[in-house]
Motif scaffolding. Structure first.
Motif, PDB file in Angstrom:
ATOM      1  N   LYS A 110       4.347  -8.442 -15.276  1.00 14.04           N
ATOM      2  CA  LYS A 110       5.372  -8.971 -15.105  1.00 14.04           C
ATOM      3  C   LYS A 110       5.303  -9.618 -13.656  1.00 14.04           C
ATOM      4  N   SER A 111       4.562  -8.889 -12.430  1.00 14.32           N
ATOM      5  CA  SER A 111       4.703  -9.029 -11.132  1.00 14.32           C
ATOM      6  C   SER A 111       3.608 -10.238 -10.629  1.00 14.32           C
ATOM      7  N   GLN A 112       2.621 -10.972 -11.383  1.00 13.29           N
ATOM      8  CA  GLN A 112       1.784 -11.663 -10.933  1.00 13.29           C
ATOM      9  C   GLN A 112       2.128 -12.944 -11.442  1.00 13.29           C
ATOM     10  N   VAL A 113       3.431 -13.183 -12.279  1.00 13.42           N
ATOM     11  CA  VAL A 113       3.905 -14.965 -11.672  1.00 13.42           C
ATOM     12  C   VAL A 113       4.105 -15.701 -10.039  1.00 13.42           C
ATOM     13  N   ASN A 114       4.027 -14.847  -9.043  1.00 15.75           N
ATOM     14  CA  ASN A 114       4.038 -14.855  -7.994  1.00 15.75           C
ATOM     15  C   ASN A 114       3.482 -13.884  -7.197  1.00 15.75           C
ATOM     16  N   LYS A 115       2.564 -14.728  -6.439  1.00 16.09           N
ATOM     17  CA  LYS A 115       1.285 -14.242  -5.345  1.00 16.09           C
ATOM     18  C   LYS A 115       2.378 -12.736  -4.362  1.00 16.09           C
ATOM     19  N   GLN A 116       3.272 -13.750  -4.297  1.00 13.25           N
ATOM     20  CA  GLN A 116       4.597 -13.082  -2.970  1.00 13.25           C
ATOM     21  C   GLN A 116       4.706 -11.588  -3.554  1.00 13.25           C
ATOM     22  N   LEU A 134       2.559  -4.229  -3.887  1.00 14.46           N
ATOM     23  CA  LEU A 134       2.158  -3.304  -3.647  1.00 14.46           C
ATOM     24  C   LEU A 134       2.093  -2.773  -2.280  1.00 14.46           C
ATOM     25  N   PHE A 135       2.135  -3.700  -1.769  1.00 16.44           N
ATOM     26  CA  PHE A 135       2.870  -3.429   0.802  1.00 16.44           C
ATOM     27  C   PHE A 135       3.817  -1.913   0.180  1.00 16.44           C
ATOM     28  N   GLY A 136       4.405  -2.809  -0.357  1.00 16.47           N
ATOM     29  CA  GLY A 136       6.090  -1.633  -0.318  1.00 16.47           C
ATOM     30  C   GLY A 136       5.162  -0.544  -1.533  1.00 16.47           C
ATOM     31  N   GLN A 137       4.848  -0.307  -2.353  1.00 22.06           N
ATOM     32  CA  GLN A 137       4.188   0.973  -2.830  1.00 22.06           C
ATOM     33  C   GLN A 137       3.004   1.499  -1.814  1.00 22.06           C
ATOM     34  N   ALA A 138       2.848   1.004  -1.200  1.00 23.01           N
ATOM     35  CA  ALA A 138       2.306   1.952  -0.122  1.00 23.01           C
ATOM     36  C   ALA A 138       2.666   2.507   1.053  1.00 23.01           C
ATOM     37  N   GLY A 139       4.236   2.424   1.299  1.00 18.13           N
ATOM     38  CA  GLY A 139       4.955   2.429   2.251  1.00 18.13           C
ATOM     39  C   GLY A 139       4.645   1.751   2.995  1.00 18.13           C
ATOM     40  N   MET A 140       4.411   0.752   3.110  1.00 20.41           N
ATOM     41  CA  MET A 140       4.262  -0.347   4.630  1.00 20.41           C
ATOM     42  C   MET A 140       5.348  -1.776   4.490  1.00 20.41           C
ATOM     43  N   LEU A 141       6.959  -0.857   3.847  1.00 19.98           N
ATOM     44  CA  LEU A 141       7.050  -2.057   4.413  1.00 19.98           C
ATOM     45  C   LEU A 141       8.706  -1.712   4.983  1.00 19.98           C
ATOM     46  N   GLU A 142       8.624  -0.329   5.469  1.00 18.09           N
ATOM     47  CA  GLU A 142       9.280   0.247   6.089  1.00 18.09           C
ATOM     48  C   GLU A 142       9.809   0.564   7.539  1.00 18.09           C
ATOM     49  N   GLU A 143       8.808  -0.334   9.099  1.00 18.76           N
ATOM     50  CA  GLU A 143       8.662  -0.795   9.865  1.00 18.76           C
ATOM     51  C   GLU A 143       9.688  -1.792  10.702  1.00 18.76           C
ATOM     52  N   GLY A 144      10.373  -2.477   9.778  1.00 19.02           N
ATOM     53  CA  GLY A 144      11.249  -3.297  10.369  1.00 19.02           C
ATOM     54  C   GLY A 144      10.791  -4.959  11.702  1.00 19.02           C
ATOM     55  N   PHE A 145       9.988  -4.958  10.678  1.00 17.52           N
ATOM     56  CA  PHE A 145       9.022  -6.093  11.899  1.00 17.52           C
ATOM     57  C   PHE A 145       9.789  -7.159  11.666  1.00 17.52           C
ATOM     58  N   LEU A 148      -6.132 -11.079  -6.460  1.00 14.15           N
ATOM     59  CA  LEU A 148      -6.681 -11.609  -7.412  1.00 14.15           C
ATOM     60  C   LEU A 148      -6.335 -11.309  -8.399  1.00 14.15           C
ATOM     61  N   TYR A 149      -5.527 -10.586  -8.694  1.00 17.61           N
ATOM     62  CA  TYR A 149      -4.539 -11.097 -10.221  1.00 17.61           C
ATOM     63  C   TYR A 149      -3.414 -12.006  -9.869  1.00 17.61           C
ATOM     64  N   TYR A 150      -3.074 -12.257  -9.417  1.00 19.86           N
ATOM     65  CA  TYR A 150      -2.590 -13.605  -9.186  1.00 19.86           C
ATOM     66  C   TYR A 150      -3.118 -14.782  -9.919  1.00 19.86           C
ATOM     67  N   GLU A 151      -4.617 -14.539  -9.243  1.00 24.05           N
ATOM     68  CA  GLU A 151      -5.064 -16.120  -9.440  1.00 24.05           C
ATOM     69  C   GLU A 151      -5.910 -15.853 -11.228  1.00 24.05           C
TER      70      GLU A 151
END
Length: 423
Positions: free
Chosen positions: A210-216, A222-233, A283-286
């Protein structure tokens, strides 16, 4: 003397077959050595022998010493009443069935070919060698070695299939989900393989679809599940990812508390998890039907074309969310695609085709033979003895050889070891 070697001598008839006789003086004619039993019970089933003037059909037991019969408590097990011949290296005592009849005994050391025994002793005389056949590996005939390496390559595919089969059970036979998990693991390479594996397993594959329709959107997942979106950059790309992930997390009830932390330490920047996760998302978006595309591809060039994707534009000037870098397109290299083919694509293709009853061995061999040889300690050491690895087929086979045969002293089950024992 090892019992395994006695099994080898008996099974492959590496003894003088004329004038065989038991320790009791009866002649022995071996019509069939029987079927090798690797489970509990007698060592060989359904042998056919002529002892003296009597024809026998039954089982054969093998020991280093006759007295090992009692050491293993066979005298208390009626299953051993079916033994028609006791094959030993040293006959130090008679053994009896439960009806008190003597079990005929063949002392192998009287009939084993001296050349075979000398070669066996030479092969297993370690003296600090890396592998037992280190001094003779280069002399092995090329046709025999190449045939054995091809067989070992498929043994390695079978071993990798065990992981795939376990994942199939976990995902209720969802091949696309299994492929995604395996592919993600290998995108993480050695350092982050387990982390990427845990990220992929934390996401139900329908959410990926369901997320493949948009690359972002897929990157945010993936970044969220990896815990990389918790820094507040503070940059627009990062802010958009955070916003998108919050929506996905609520919509799909996502949890990431079982994900293994990612590592950046000692990694070259192109292998940073940020770059690899973005490339995986691309890769999965393309390719919305990536698994089907992979199963249908039958040439190395087709795979290179399929996997030729780049990280999103933000990563052209970044390796991390915070710091800018010299601009460069972060495209999957052919050497990285080779690793994905070796460790994910070909094993899954092999396993999937096998389950479907389709014949792909020729295609897999062709592709594996065209991929460049891996470079690692095992392959380099074998090449140091003799240049034998020119492709991934051979490098994978050599890894299987070292780990499953050389390290375990299974020279008697190895075609190379056999050729050296019995030239």
């Amino acid at each position: 003397m090892q019992e395994d070697f006695l099994h080898y001598i008996w099974k492959h008839r590496k003894f003088e077959q004329n004038n065989l006789e038991t320790t009791q003086g009866d002649s022995v004619l071996v019509a069939s050595v029987g079927q090798h039993n690797f489970n509990s019970g007698p060592d060989f089933f359904n042998a056919q022998l002529k002892i003296g003037n009597q024809l026998w059909a039954g089982n054969v037991e093998i020991h280093v010493k006759s007295s090992d019969w009692f050491l293993h408590n066979h005298e208390q097990d009626k299953a051993y009443d079916t033994i028609i011949l006791h094959v030993v290296w040293d006959h130090d005592t008679d053994v009896f069935r439960s009806d008190n009849t003597v079990v005929p005994t063949l002392q192998l050391k009287d009939f084993t070919r001296k050349e075979v025994l000398n070669n066996y002793e030479k092969l297993f005389l370690k003296n600090g060698k890396w592998i037992n056949c280190e001094n003779d590996f280069a002399s092995v005939e090329g046709f025999l070695r190449n045939n054995w390496l091809e067989r070992l390559y498929f043994e390695r595919l079978e071993r990798k299939s065990e992981t795939i089969q376990n994942l199939l059970k976990e995902t209720k036979n969802d091949w696309e989900a299994v492929f995604f998990i395996m592919l993600a693991k290998n995108f993480g390479l050695k350092v982050n393989g387990e982390s990427f594996y845990s990220i992929a397993k934390s996401i139900d594959f329908p959410v990926v679809r369901k997320s493949q329709v948009n690359k972002q959107t897929l990157e945010a997942l993936l970044f969220g599940q990896a815990g990389m979106l918790e820094e507040g950059f503070e940059n627009a790309y990062y802010t958009d990812l955070v916003k998108e992930y919050k929506f996905l997390k609520q919509k799909f009830n996502l949890e990431n508390n079982t994900v293994t932390p990612l590592q950046f330490f000692r990694l070259r920047p192109p292998n940073f998890p940020t770059i690899r996760l973005s490339q995986l998302a691309s890769l999965y978006y393309e390719h919305k039907n990536l698994f089907s595309n992979v199963m249908e591809a039958e040439s190395l060039e087709a795979f290179y074309k399929l996997f030729k994707v780049s990280a999103s534009s933000f990563w052209s000037s970044h390796y991390t969310f915070q710091k800018t870098s010299k601009t460069s397109t972060k495209t999957l290299t052919r050497s990285f695609i080779d690793l994905l083919l070796i460790n994910t694509v070909l094993p899954v293709k092999f396993c999937y085709s096998k389950e479907k009853g389709e014949e792909v061995d020729t295609v897999i061999l062709k592709i594996a033979s065209e991929i460049a040889s891996e470079k690692n300690g095992i392959v380099d050491a074998f090449n140091g003895l003799k240049k034998v690895s020119n492709s991934s087929l051979q490098s994978q086979a050599l890894i299987q050889l070292k780990n499953e045969y050389c390290n375990k002293n299974k020279c008697l089950q190895c075609a190379i070891g056999n050729s050296l024992i019995n030239p």
